[in-house]
Design an enzyme around this catalytic site. Structure first.
Site, PDB file in Angstrom:
ATOM      1  N   TYR A   1       6.937 -59.490  83.634  1.00 49.13           N
ATOM      2  CA  TYR A   1       5.921 -59.347  82.421  1.00 49.13           C
ATOM      3  C   TYR A   1       5.931 -60.457  82.042  1.00 49.13           C
ATOM      4  O   TYR A   1       7.347 -60.903  81.257  1.00 49.13           O
ATOM      5  CB  TYR A   1       7.149 -58.290  81.516  1.00 49.13           C
ATOM      6  CG  TYR A   1       6.576 -57.284  80.480  1.00 49.13           C
ATOM      7  CD1 TYR A   1       5.067 -58.111  79.984  1.00 49.13           C
ATOM      8  CD2 TYR A   1       7.416 -57.200  79.229  1.00 49.13           C
ATOM      9  CE1 TYR A   1       4.196 -57.798  78.442  1.00 49.13           C
ATOM     10  CE2 TYR A   1       6.938 -56.705  77.947  1.00 49.13           C
ATOM     11  CZ  TYR A   1       5.481 -57.534  77.635  1.00 49.13           C
ATOM     12  OH  TYR A   1       4.949 -56.510  76.975  1.00 49.13           O
TER      13      TYR A   1
ATOM     14  N   LYS B   1       2.676 -58.444  84.753  1.00 46.40           N
ATOM     15  CA  LYS B   1       1.958 -57.528  83.872  1.00 46.40           C
ATOM     16  C   LYS B   1       2.150 -59.027  82.863  1.00 46.40           C
ATOM     17  O   LYS B   1       2.494 -59.812  81.823  1.00 46.40           O
ATOM     18  CB  LYS B   1       2.650 -56.777  83.051  1.00 46.40           C
ATOM     19  CG  LYS B   1       2.299 -56.539  81.498  1.00 46.40           C
ATOM     20  CD  LYS B   1       3.383 -55.377  80.418  1.00 46.40           C
ATOM     21  CE  LYS B   1       2.604 -55.288  78.896  1.00 46.40           C
ATOM     22  NZ  LYS B   1       3.570 -54.583  78.390  1.00 46.40           N
TER      23      LYS B   1
ATOM     24  N   VAL C   1      -0.932 -51.364  81.365  1.00 48.82           N
ATOM     25  CA  VAL C   1      -0.473 -51.265  80.718  1.00 48.82           C
ATOM     26  C   VAL C   1      -0.414 -51.023  79.579  1.00 48.82           C
ATOM     27  O   VAL C   1      -0.732 -52.098  78.815  1.00 48.82           O
ATOM     28  CB  VAL C   1       1.406 -52.165  80.673  1.00 48.82           C
ATOM     29  CG1 VAL C   1       2.421 -51.504  80.132  1.00 48.82           C
ATOM     30  CG2 VAL C   1       1.642 -52.231  82.248  1.00 48.82           C
TER      31      VAL C   1
END
Length: 318
Positions: A137, A166, A208
């Site tokens: 992330y 992400k 996401v």
């Protein structure tokens, strides 16, 4: 059981009861509702889920509830792993695996913004703590640590369990930069709501998402139609996105948790309760946000279901 990182995966909010405890009954119903609309996975404990305010026991109990909620459809639950210390992050990862999570979303350490050698060691400790596939992330806006494409490639090259990233820098060039370095080695996800259409259009594998907590049908339609090979489908996605964008931008402000929960309350799928130090929106700011939300909800476009979209895309791809 393995999992695929793809499609629209909600970063779910954490619902609280009036006494401040987690409302596990609603958490399960909400997850099932999202799955019914086409969510391909449930991501818990992230910043939208107020993970920093939850104890480890609360986090694992919530993950267990969501795992049970997704079990009938075999929908995977992914635990966001964040902590002040590397030891705590690794322990949380092991606990998430024990309660049935099928993937991890690995964040940089909270607060500490050290050199790459320290940040890499933190990521590696979490990656190596379990046998679960991991999504990296990158959110330099929120966490102050920028995971560069070359560093993502370094971690992916050293660890087979790194399977996705992400990207929440807001810079779409990062998506193409990672693809240029790694090809199809990693699944690439949009991480901000107001980049979903653009990311889908240039080949992102997933999103996401935040506003999906309140508006799953519209979210899935925007992203999946944006990825279609059909120009007509992409134009349809663009039209939905044009309507949706002022709401999606509620995900990209400091009080995004309160604003997304307010939208959930407006569609009767949640309440506005948050955990301190956050407080619900109030005064003129709440009034302005409500006016925006109600104006847009009052003219919601008709969108195809996830099943209909799959059929539409299959027909043009045949």
């Amino acid at each position: 059981m393995s999992m695929q990182f793809q499609g629209v995966m909600p970063a779910t909010t954490t619902p609280f009861a009036e006494d401040g405890t987690i409302d596990h009954g609603f958490a399960a119903r909400h997850a099932q509702w999202l799955i019914e609309h086409g969510a391909t996975g449930i991501i818990a404990l992230g910043s939208l889920g107020e993970g920093a305010t939850l104890s480890r026991d609360e986090k694992l109990a919530l993950c267990k509830t969501l795992v049970e909620a997704g079990r009938p459809t075999q929908t995977p639950v992914v635990a966001a792993i964040s902590a002040l210390s590397t030891e705590e992050a690794a322990a949380l990862a092991r606990g998430a695996q024990q309660v049935g999570c099928r993937g991890l979303m690995v964040l940089p350490p909270y607060v500490h913004k050290g050199p790459w050698a320290e940040i890499r060691a933190h990521f590696e400790a979490v990656i190596e703590a379990t046998e679960l596939p991991c999504m990296l992330y990158n959110n330099p806006i929120a966490y102050g640590t920028d995971l560069l494409p070359e560093q993502i490639a370094e971690l992916a090259g050293a660890h087979e369990r790194v399977v996705a990233v992400k990207e929440s820098s807001g810079d779409l060039r990062r998506v193409t930069a990672v693809r240029a370095l790694l090809g199809e080695r990693l699944r690439l996800f949009a991480g901000l709501d107001d980049m979903a259409f653009e990311a889908g259009s240039i080949g992102a594998d997933g999103w996401v998402a935040g506003l999906v907590n309140a508006l799953p049908a519209e979210s899935i339609a925007v992203f999946e139609l944006a990825r279609s090979p059909s120009a007509a489908h992409r134009a349809q996605a663009a039209a939905i996105y044009h309507w949706f964008l002022p709401l999606l931008r509620l995900d990209c402000v400091p009080d995004f948790v309160q604003r997304i929960k307010l939208v959930q309350a407006e569609v009767d799928m949640g309440n506005e309760r948050v955990r301190a130090p956050r407080a619900p929106l109030s005064g003129s700011e709440r009034e302005r946000t409500l006016a925006l939300v109600r104006e847009h909800l009052g003219r919601r476009p008709a969108v195809p279901t996830a099943a209909e979209i799959r059929t539409m895309i299959a027909e043009v791809s045949a």
